[in-house]
Design a protein around this motif. Structure first.
Motif, PDB file in Angstrom:
ATOM      1  N   ARG A 120      -4.921   1.025 -52.465  1.00 50.71           N
ATOM      2  CA  ARG A 120      -5.867   0.682 -51.418  1.00 50.71           C
ATOM      3  C   ARG A 120      -7.223   0.246 -51.960  1.00 50.71           C
ATOM      4  O   ARG A 120      -7.821  -0.730 -51.480  1.00 50.71           O
ATOM      5  N   GLU A 121      -7.728   0.903 -52.982  1.00 52.38           N
ATOM      6  CA  GLU A 121      -9.040   0.530 -53.511  1.00 52.38           C
ATOM      7  C   GLU A 121      -8.993  -0.815 -54.229  1.00 52.38           C
ATOM      8  O   GLU A 121      -9.942  -1.607 -54.149  1.00 52.38           O
ATOM      9  N   ARG A 122      -7.905  -1.081 -54.927  1.00 53.23           N
ATOM     10  CA  ARG A 122      -7.765  -2.387 -55.578  1.00 53.23           C
ATOM     11  C   ARG A 122      -7.673  -3.499 -54.537  1.00 53.23           C
ATOM     12  O   ARG A 122      -8.249  -4.582 -54.718  1.00 53.23           O
ATOM     13  N   LEU A 123      -6.952  -3.230 -53.457  1.00 48.95           N
ATOM     14  CA  LEU A 123      -6.847  -4.229 -52.399  1.00 48.95           C
ATOM     15  C   LEU A 123      -8.206  -4.482 -51.747  1.00 48.95           C
ATOM     16  O   LEU A 123      -8.574  -5.631 -51.478  1.00 48.95           O
ATOM     17  N   ARG A 124      -8.945  -3.411 -51.511  1.00 51.28           N
ATOM     18  CA  ARG A 124     -10.265  -3.566 -50.910  1.00 51.28           C
ATOM     19  C   ARG A 124     -11.182  -4.388 -51.828  1.00 51.28           C
ATOM     20  O   ARG A 124     -11.906  -5.276 -51.368  1.00 51.28           O
ATOM     21  N   ALA A 125     -11.133  -4.098 -53.125  1.00 54.52           N
ATOM     22  CA  ALA A 125     -11.948  -4.856 -54.081  1.00 54.52           C
ATOM     23  C   ALA A 125     -11.521  -6.319 -54.122  1.00 54.52           C
ATOM     24  O   ALA A 125     -12.362  -7.225 -54.234  1.00 54.52           O
ATOM     25  N   LEU A 126     -10.201  -6.553 -54.009  1.00 52.90           N
ATOM     26  CA  LEU A 126      -9.688  -7.922 -54.039  1.00 52.90           C
ATOM     27  C   LEU A 126     -10.178  -8.722 -52.836  1.00 52.90           C
ATOM     28  O   LEU A 126     -10.719  -9.823 -52.996  1.00 52.90           O
ATOM     29  N   VAL A 127      -9.993  -8.185 -51.636  1.00 51.21           N
ATOM     30  CA  VAL A 127     -10.398  -8.948 -50.449  1.00 51.21           C
ATOM     31  C   VAL A 127     -11.923  -9.093 -50.385  1.00 51.21           C
ATOM     32  O   VAL A 127     -12.433 -10.104 -49.893  1.00 51.21           O
ATOM     33  N   THR A 128     -12.638  -8.112 -50.908  1.00 51.83           N
ATOM     34  CA  THR A 128     -14.098  -8.226 -50.964  1.00 51.83           C
ATOM     35  C   THR A 128     -14.505  -9.373 -51.869  1.00 51.83           C
ATOM     36  O   THR A 128     -15.394 -10.170 -51.542  1.00 51.83           O
ATOM     37  N   ARG A 129     -13.840  -9.471 -53.008  1.00 55.89           N
ATOM     38  CA  ARG A 129     -14.163 -10.542 -53.960  1.00 55.89           C
ATOM     39  C   ARG A 129     -13.778 -11.913 -53.406  1.00 55.89           C
ATOM     40  O   ARG A 129     -14.555 -12.870 -53.498  1.00 55.89           O
ATOM     41  N   LEU A 130     -12.585 -12.019 -52.827  1.00 56.07           N
ATOM     42  CA  LEU A 130     -12.147 -13.287 -52.247  1.00 56.07           C
ATOM     43  C   LEU A 130     -13.098 -13.732 -51.137  1.00 56.07           C
ATOM     44  O   LEU A 130     -13.474 -14.905 -51.054  1.00 56.07           O
ATOM     45  N   TRP A 142     -20.088 -13.891 -43.860  1.00 54.53           N
ATOM     46  CA  TRP A 142     -19.388 -12.726 -43.328  1.00 54.53           C
ATOM     47  C   TRP A 142     -19.020 -11.826 -44.498  1.00 54.53           C
ATOM     48  O   TRP A 142     -18.681 -12.306 -45.585  1.00 54.53           O
ATOM     49  N   GLN A 143     -19.087 -10.512 -44.295  1.00 54.98           N
ATOM     50  CA  GLN A 143     -18.735  -9.555 -45.335  1.00 54.98           C
ATOM     51  C   GLN A 143     -17.640  -8.623 -44.837  1.00 54.98           C
ATOM     52  O   GLN A 143     -17.531  -8.369 -43.620  1.00 54.98           O
ATOM     53  N   VAL A 144     -16.852  -8.117 -45.768  1.00 58.48           N
ATOM     54  CA  VAL A 144     -15.772  -7.203 -45.409  1.00 58.48           C
ATOM     55  C   VAL A 144     -16.324  -6.004 -44.640  1.00 58.48           C
ATOM     56  O   VAL A 144     -15.709  -5.519 -43.688  1.00 58.48           O
ATOM     57  N   ALA A 145     -17.498  -5.552 -45.036  1.00 61.00           N
ATOM     58  CA  ALA A 145     -18.098  -4.389 -44.382  1.00 61.00           C
ATOM     59  C   ALA A 145     -18.474  -4.654 -42.926  1.00 61.00           C
ATOM     60  O   ALA A 145     -18.765  -3.715 -42.174  1.00 61.00           O
ATOM     61  N   ASP A 146     -18.461  -5.932 -42.511  1.00 60.13           N
ATOM     62  CA  ASP A 146     -18.766  -6.256 -41.115  1.00 60.13           C
ATOM     63  C   ASP A 146     -17.663  -5.808 -40.163  1.00 60.13           C
ATOM     64  O   ASP A 146     -17.902  -5.639 -38.967  1.00 60.13           O
ATOM     65  N   ALA A 147     -16.447  -5.643 -40.683  1.00 60.55           N
ATOM     66  CA  ALA A 147     -15.316  -5.236 -39.848  1.00 60.55           C
ATOM     67  C   ALA A 147     -15.323  -3.719 -39.675  1.00 60.55           C
ATOM     68  O   ALA A 147     -15.704  -2.983 -40.596  1.00 60.55           O
ATOM     69  N   PRO A 148     -14.881  -3.210 -38.510  1.00 61.86           N
ATOM     70  CA  PRO A 148     -14.787  -1.753 -38.321  1.00 61.86           C
ATOM     71  C   PRO A 148     -13.872  -1.132 -39.376  1.00 61.86           C
ATOM     72  O   PRO A 148     -12.848  -1.724 -39.755  1.00 61.86           O
TER      73      PRO A 148
END
Length: 209
Positions: A120-130, A142-148
């Protein structure tokens, strides 16, 4: 294997990487039990990971491709500028008429054995980077952190990470290298007169020979 006459071969890593970065949507081909699985996914190049760099991206968990990897060789194909070339653009047509149409294009093939991950953490880092890469041109990215948080967790559960350590790059730049200079200039002018983004990009490649 790719049919690749020597005069169309491009081997400069910087040029290959630039095309990949400018055209990140790859056609990714993976063999499975005598068939070919073909997917179209955006891949990010991490040029500093591995001898030849590593491509990273993700697919839907429902997509069977990630379960079919099993150390099989795969190839990711990146399409750059491409354009039809009319024989009417060659000055040599007026001299001897021995000309025919062709198609110019620039492509990169990245060969490698893909592997998957669902940490899960690797996936989160991946989508954040993309997201950071592709949102960067926007005035208000837009940032990943913008989503609930709960919504993001559900989305992360629905994907699987993919990384492809590149074992071999193949670059094919078919940009009129096999024509005389006057014909090349005629091609560039003909393309520029079309006024499209693809034609202008190809004209630039032809002029830069």
């Amino acid at each position: 294997m790719t049919y690749l006459p020597k005069h169309f071969e491009e081997t400069d890593p910087a040029i290959l990487h630039a095309l990949v970065q400018a055209n990140p949507l790859a056609t990714w081909v993976v063999p499975q039990q005598g068939e070919l699985l073909v997917n179209h996914i955006p891949l990010l190049l991490d040029a500093d990971r591995g001898e030849h760099g590593t491509l990273i991206g993700h697919v839907a968990r429902a997509n069977p491709v990630w379960q079919a990897l099993a150390d099989a060789a795969s190839v990711a194909i990146f399409q750059g500028p491409q354009a039809y070339v009319s024989p009417s653009w060659y000055p040599s047509k007026q001299v001897h008429g021995k000309v025919v149409p062709t198609w110019n294009y620039a492509v990169v093939h990245a060969h490698g054995v893909a592997r998957c991950f669902d940490d899960r953490e690797r996936l989160r880092a991946l989508v954040t980077r993309l997201t950071a890469v592709h949102e960067s041109p926007r005035a208000q990215p837009w940032q990943v952190a913008d989503a609930p948080a709960d919504y993001l967790d559900s989305m992360l559960s629905a994907i699987v990470g993919i990384e492809i350590p590149v074992q071999r790059w193949v670059g094919k730049w078919k940009v009129s290298q096999n024509r005389a200079k006057d014909d090349r200039l005629g091609v560039a002018q003909g393309l520029e007169e079309l006024g499209t983004a693809q034609a202008d990009a190809m004209a630039l490649l032809v002029r830069n020979l």
